[in-house]
Each structure stands twice: as C-alpha cells, then as structure tokens.
Design a protein around this motif. Sequence first.
Motif, PDB file in Angstrom:
ATOM      1  N   VAL A  67      11.845  -3.403   8.659  1.00 46.06           N
ATOM      2  CA  VAL A  67      10.808  -2.323   8.750  1.00 46.06           C
ATOM      3  C   VAL A  67       9.457  -2.711   7.908  1.00 46.06           C
ATOM      4  O   VAL A  67       9.651  -2.444   6.976  1.00 46.06           O
ATOM      5  N   LEU A  68       8.137  -1.823   8.028  1.00 51.31           N
ATOM      6  CA  LEU A  68       7.284  -2.028   7.772  1.00 51.31           C
ATOM      7  C   LEU A  68       7.000  -0.464   7.156  1.00 51.31           C
ATOM      8  O   LEU A  68       6.747   0.835   7.627  1.00 51.31           O
ATOM      9  N   TYR A  69       6.622  -0.463   5.751  1.00 55.84           N
ATOM     10  CA  TYR A  69       6.397   1.010   5.468  1.00 55.84           C
ATOM     11  C   TYR A  69       4.480   1.202   5.092  1.00 55.84           C
ATOM     12  O   TYR A  69       4.362   0.085   4.410  1.00 55.84           O
ATOM     13  N   LEU A  70       3.553   2.057   5.606  1.00 58.17           N
ATOM     14  CA  LEU A  70       2.685   1.777   5.599  1.00 58.17           C
ATOM     15  C   LEU A  70       1.424   2.434   4.085  1.00 58.17           C
ATOM     16  O   LEU A  70       1.979   3.636   4.328  1.00 58.17           O
ATOM     17  N   PHE A  71       0.585   1.897   4.180  1.00 57.25           N
ATOM     18  CA  PHE A  71       0.624   2.633   3.034  1.00 57.25           C
ATOM     19  C   PHE A  71      -1.170   2.834   3.109  1.00 57.25           C
ATOM     20  O   PHE A  71      -1.195   1.510   2.568  1.00 57.25           O
ATOM     21  N   GLY A  72      -2.090   3.784   3.774  1.00 57.59           N
ATOM     22  CA  GLY A  72      -2.974   3.920   4.094  1.00 57.59           C
ATOM     23  C   GLY A  72      -4.029   3.721   2.708  1.00 57.59           C
ATOM     24  O   GLY A  72      -3.803   5.015   1.726  1.00 57.59           O
ATOM     25  N   THR A  73      -4.734   3.324   2.327  1.00 55.96           N
ATOM     26  CA  THR A  73      -5.767   4.215   0.449  1.00 55.96           C
ATOM     27  C   THR A  73      -6.718   4.470   1.420  1.00 55.96           C
ATOM     28  O   THR A  73      -7.601   4.934   2.222  1.00 55.96           O
ATOM     29  N   PRO A  74      -7.284   5.544   0.218  1.00 59.40           N
ATOM     30  CA  PRO A  74      -8.497   6.165   0.186  1.00 59.40           C
ATOM     31  C   PRO A  74      -9.739   5.128  -0.281  1.00 59.40           C
ATOM     32  O   PRO A  74      -9.748   4.061  -0.648  1.00 59.40           O
ATOM     33  N   GLY A  75     -10.853   5.473   1.046  1.00 60.31           N
ATOM     34  CA  GLY A  75     -12.111   5.045   0.985  1.00 60.31           C
ATOM     35  C   GLY A  75     -13.194   4.872   0.393  1.00 60.31           C
ATOM     36  O   GLY A  75     -13.862   3.760   0.202  1.00 60.31           O
ATOM     37  N   GLN A  76     -13.057   6.294  -0.594  1.00 60.01           N
ATOM     38  CA  GLN A  76     -14.168   6.450  -0.755  1.00 60.01           C
ATOM     39  C   GLN A  76     -14.030   5.339  -2.430  1.00 60.01           C
ATOM     40  O   GLN A  76     -12.948   5.467  -3.384  1.00 60.01           O
ATOM     41  N   GLU A  77     -15.141   4.521  -2.974  1.00 60.54           N
ATOM     42  CA  GLU A  77     -15.706   4.632  -4.034  1.00 60.54           C
ATOM     43  C   GLU A  77     -14.809   5.083  -5.225  1.00 60.54           C
ATOM     44  O   GLU A  77     -14.141   4.741  -6.367  1.00 60.54           O
ATOM     45  N   ARG A  78     -15.384   6.581  -5.544  1.00 65.06           N
ATOM     46  CA  ARG A  78     -14.468   7.552  -6.087  1.00 65.06           C
ATOM     47  C   ARG A  78     -13.413   7.699  -6.399  1.00 65.06           C
ATOM     48  O   ARG A  78     -12.854   7.885  -7.811  1.00 65.06           O
ATOM     49  N   PHE A  79     -12.278   6.783  -4.969  1.00 67.59           N
ATOM     50  CA  PHE A  79     -10.762   7.052  -5.606  1.00 67.59           C
ATOM     51  C   PHE A  79     -10.678   5.960  -5.368  1.00 67.59           C
ATOM     52  O   PHE A  79      -8.985   5.537  -5.624  1.00 67.59           O
ATOM     53  N   TRP A  80     -10.932   4.734  -5.598  1.00 66.81           N
ATOM     54  CA  TRP A  80     -10.154   2.984  -5.869  1.00 66.81           C
ATOM     55  C   TRP A  80      -9.462   2.976  -6.669  1.00 66.81           C
ATOM     56  O   TRP A  80      -9.342   2.277  -6.834  1.00 66.81           O
ATOM     57  N   PHE A  81      -9.712   3.740  -7.519  1.00 65.16           N
ATOM     58  CA  PHE A  81      -8.666   3.619  -8.808  1.00 65.16           C
ATOM     59  C   PHE A  81      -7.684   3.413  -8.596  1.00 65.16           C
ATOM     60  O   PHE A  81      -6.203   3.130  -9.433  1.00 65.16           O
ATOM     61  N   LEU A  82      -7.043   4.405  -7.642  1.00 65.90           N
ATOM     62  CA  LEU A  82      -5.586   4.427  -7.271  1.00 65.90           C
ATOM     63  C   LEU A  82      -5.272   2.918  -6.437  1.00 65.90           C
ATOM     64  O   LEU A  82      -3.719   3.142  -6.178  1.00 65.90           O
ATOM     65  N   TRP A  83      -6.080   2.452  -6.184  1.00 64.53           N
ATOM     66  CA  TRP A  83      -5.751   0.860  -4.841  1.00 64.53           C
ATOM     67  C   TRP A  83      -4.553   0.371  -5.947  1.00 64.53           C
ATOM     68  O   TRP A  83      -3.838  -0.032  -5.751  1.00 64.53           O
ATOM     69  N   ASN A  84      -4.658   0.241  -7.326  1.00 66.95           N
ATOM     70  CA  ASN A  84      -3.782  -0.890  -7.874  1.00 66.95           C
ATOM     71  C   ASN A  84      -2.469  -0.234  -8.004  1.00 66.95           C
ATOM     72  O   ASN A  84      -1.551  -0.968  -7.455  1.00 66.95           O
ATOM     73  N   GLY A  85      -2.424   0.882  -8.065  1.00 66.83           N
ATOM     74  CA  GLY A  85      -0.733   1.153  -7.695  1.00 66.83           C
ATOM     75  C   GLY A  85      -0.365   1.078  -6.568  1.00 66.83           C
ATOM     76  O   GLY A  85       0.760   0.767  -6.514  1.00 66.83           O
ATOM     77  N   LEU A  86      -1.532   1.257  -5.601  1.00 65.72           N
ATOM     78  CA  LEU A  86      -1.137   1.116  -4.142  1.00 65.72           C
ATOM     79  C   LEU A  86      -0.825   0.046  -3.798  1.00 65.72           C
ATOM     80  O   LEU A  86      -0.004  -0.826  -2.680  1.00 65.72           O
ATOM     81  N   PHE A  87      -1.511  -1.019  -4.258  1.00 64.23           N
ATOM     82  CA  PHE A  87      -1.104  -2.637  -4.405  1.00 64.23           C
ATOM     83  C   PHE A  87      -0.234  -2.841  -4.914  1.00 64.23           C
ATOM     84  O   PHE A  87       0.760  -3.875  -4.117  1.00 64.23           O
ATOM     85  N   GLU A  88       0.821  -1.927  -6.019  1.00 63.83           N
ATOM     86  CA  GLU A  88       1.599  -3.158  -7.098  1.00 63.83           C
ATOM     87  C   GLU A  88       3.126  -3.244  -5.807  1.00 63.83           C
ATOM     88  O   GLU A  88       3.255  -1.769  -4.664  1.00 63.83           O
ATOM     89  N   GLY A  89       3.686  -4.456  -5.760  1.00 67.37           N
ATOM     90  CA  GLY A  89       4.870  -4.446  -4.676  1.00 67.37           C
ATOM     91  C   GLY A  89       4.102  -5.026  -3.177  1.00 67.37           C
ATOM     92  O   GLY A  89       5.181  -4.899  -2.151  1.00 67.37           O
ATOM     93  N   ALA A  90       3.000  -5.039  -2.851  1.00 67.99           N
ATOM     94  CA  ALA A  90       2.563  -4.904  -1.255  1.00 67.99           C
ATOM     95  C   ALA A  90       2.467  -6.600  -1.295  1.00 67.99           C
ATOM     96  O   ALA A  90       2.437  -7.532  -2.036  1.00 67.99           O
ATOM     97  N   LEU A  91       3.277  -6.888  -0.407  1.00 65.32           N
ATOM     98  CA  LEU A  91       3.432  -8.039   0.679  1.00 65.32           C
ATOM     99  C   LEU A  91       2.298  -8.751   1.103  1.00 65.32           C
ATOM    100  O   LEU A  91       2.003  -9.710   1.007  1.00 65.32           O
ATOM    101  N   GLY A  92       1.653  -7.515   2.027  1.00 63.60           N
ATOM    102  CA  GLY A  92       0.301  -7.909   2.185  1.00 63.60           C
ATOM    103  C   GLY A  92      -0.661  -6.708   3.169  1.00 63.60           C
ATOM    104  O   GLY A  92      -0.588  -5.727   2.742  1.00 63.60           O
ATOM    105  N   ALA A  93      -1.849  -7.220   3.379  1.00 68.02           N
ATOM    106  CA  ALA A  93      -2.866  -5.595   3.769  1.00 68.02           C
ATOM    107  C   ALA A  93      -3.481  -6.311   5.499  1.00 68.02           C
ATOM    108  O   ALA A  93      -3.285  -7.390   5.179  1.00 68.02           O
ATOM    109  N   VAL A  94      -3.853  -5.483   5.385  1.00 69.89           N
ATOM    110  CA  VAL A  94      -4.330  -5.473   6.546  1.00 69.89           C
ATOM    111  C   VAL A  94      -5.886  -4.658   6.025  1.00 69.89           C
ATOM    112  O   VAL A  94      -6.272  -3.721   5.474  1.00 69.89           O
ATOM    113  N   VAL A  95      -7.107  -4.750   6.081  1.00 67.41           N
ATOM    114  CA  VAL A  95      -8.549  -5.698   5.863  1.00 67.41           C
ATOM    115  C   VAL A  95      -9.558  -4.467   7.007  1.00 67.41           C
ATOM    116  O   VAL A  95      -9.596  -5.400   8.069  1.00 67.41           O
ATOM    117  N   LEU A  96      -9.400  -3.630   7.007  1.00 67.79           N
ATOM    118  CA  LEU A  96     -10.312  -3.075   8.602  1.00 67.79           C
ATOM    119  C   LEU A  96     -11.829  -3.228   7.912  1.00 67.79           C
ATOM    120  O   LEU A  96     -12.678  -2.305   7.146  1.00 67.79           O
TER     121      LEU A  96
END
Length: 206
Positions: free
Chosen positions: A92-121
């Motif tokens: 099973v894959l759990y999918l987490f979509g990140t916010p795209g606006q630069e002012r919310f990119w500080f949230l990315w570090n938490g979302l990246f934690e434990g991620a096995l891989g990513a899709v860059v759209l």
Amino acid sequence: MDFKSSDAVPGPRAEDHLPHTAKAAVKIVIVGGFGVGKTTMVGSVSEIKPLTTEETMTQAGVGIDDDRRNDDKTATTVAMDFGRISITDELVLYLFGTPGQERFWFLWNGLFEGALGAVVLVDTRRLQVSFEVMGRLEERGVPFVVAVNTFPNAPRYPLDELRIALDLAPEIPIVECDARRRASSRDTLMILMRFLHDIVMSRQLT
C-alpha cells in the motif's frame, strides 16, 4: 487542475479500511511548484476519499500565489493532501501532496520525513520552479521521478529535451502524465516503485 472532492461522507466507508492482506505500507510524496496538479494527482488515484487542506484563493494572494495560467483555479493547498492506493494485495502506498507556494515550503521537511520516494510534477510553462523542488529532495536524499503534467494548453517537448533542460541525471526516470486520469497517475507511481526497487537492488550488488 485541482481535484474537486465530493461532499463529506459521515463515518468510515468499507473501502477506507486497509485490506487484510496488506503487509507493507510506503510513504510517497507528490511535490512540485504552485498549480502543477499535485492535488489532482492524489485525488485521481486515491482509493479512499482524499484528505485535502485547500483554501479559497483571494485577492490577498495576487502577486504571491498568482497562477496566471489557470483562471479556473480557485483554491490552493495550504498544508498537504493525503490519499492511499494499493499497488498489490500486500503493498500500500500512502500519498502526501505538498503545498506548492514557496511561503509554505517550510512544511516540506516534515512531509519528507520517512518518505521512500517522490514524484516531481512539472509544468512545461514553468520549468524553473522545478530546480528548487528537486534540489530539496536531493538534499534530503529522497529518490524521485519526474512526471510532466500534460496540461491541455501547455507546450509539449520531447522528453529527451526536457531531461537536458532540467539537468536530470541519466538514471532518473522522466515520463508524461495526465494527473487527471487515474490510470496515468497510477502508471507514474509504478514507475517510481520500479525505480526504487532498482536502487535497492544496485545497492545490494555493491
């Protein structure tokens, strides 16, 4: 191209429960710049009702979150999107979509934690945004594939040319994807999983 979810359904549905055969769950992040279709991809492929954190875009965002390419875009993700897809009966894959606006990119570090891989759209009309996105993944050591979202009015280029323009390493997969379509989004995730498998196998041989 934001995914429009249906009205809330009270209580869990049968399909929201993990299949009893599931033995492994993997965290995958869907990343990219503002308005590239991350919410759409999560929504199109998720087998459960996706969780979204969209807020209505207002005049306050003009010049900050302005998406001049898409007059139909009225909402934007401010925290994350979440969905789930069963690749096999056991995986099973759990999918987490990140916010795209630069002012919310500080949230990315938490979302990246434990991620096995990513899709860059990627949107071919704003390739420059992708460099920062890929750079952050590389800093965190998160393997990724690049999916070129085929917006109806976006220019199309050969993938070999886009690979050069994005300065992608030869081993990183790059594919076209229509984030609105479940089959296309699922195929992209399968390419990511094969890429991750190849990485694991190559490390075992060294």
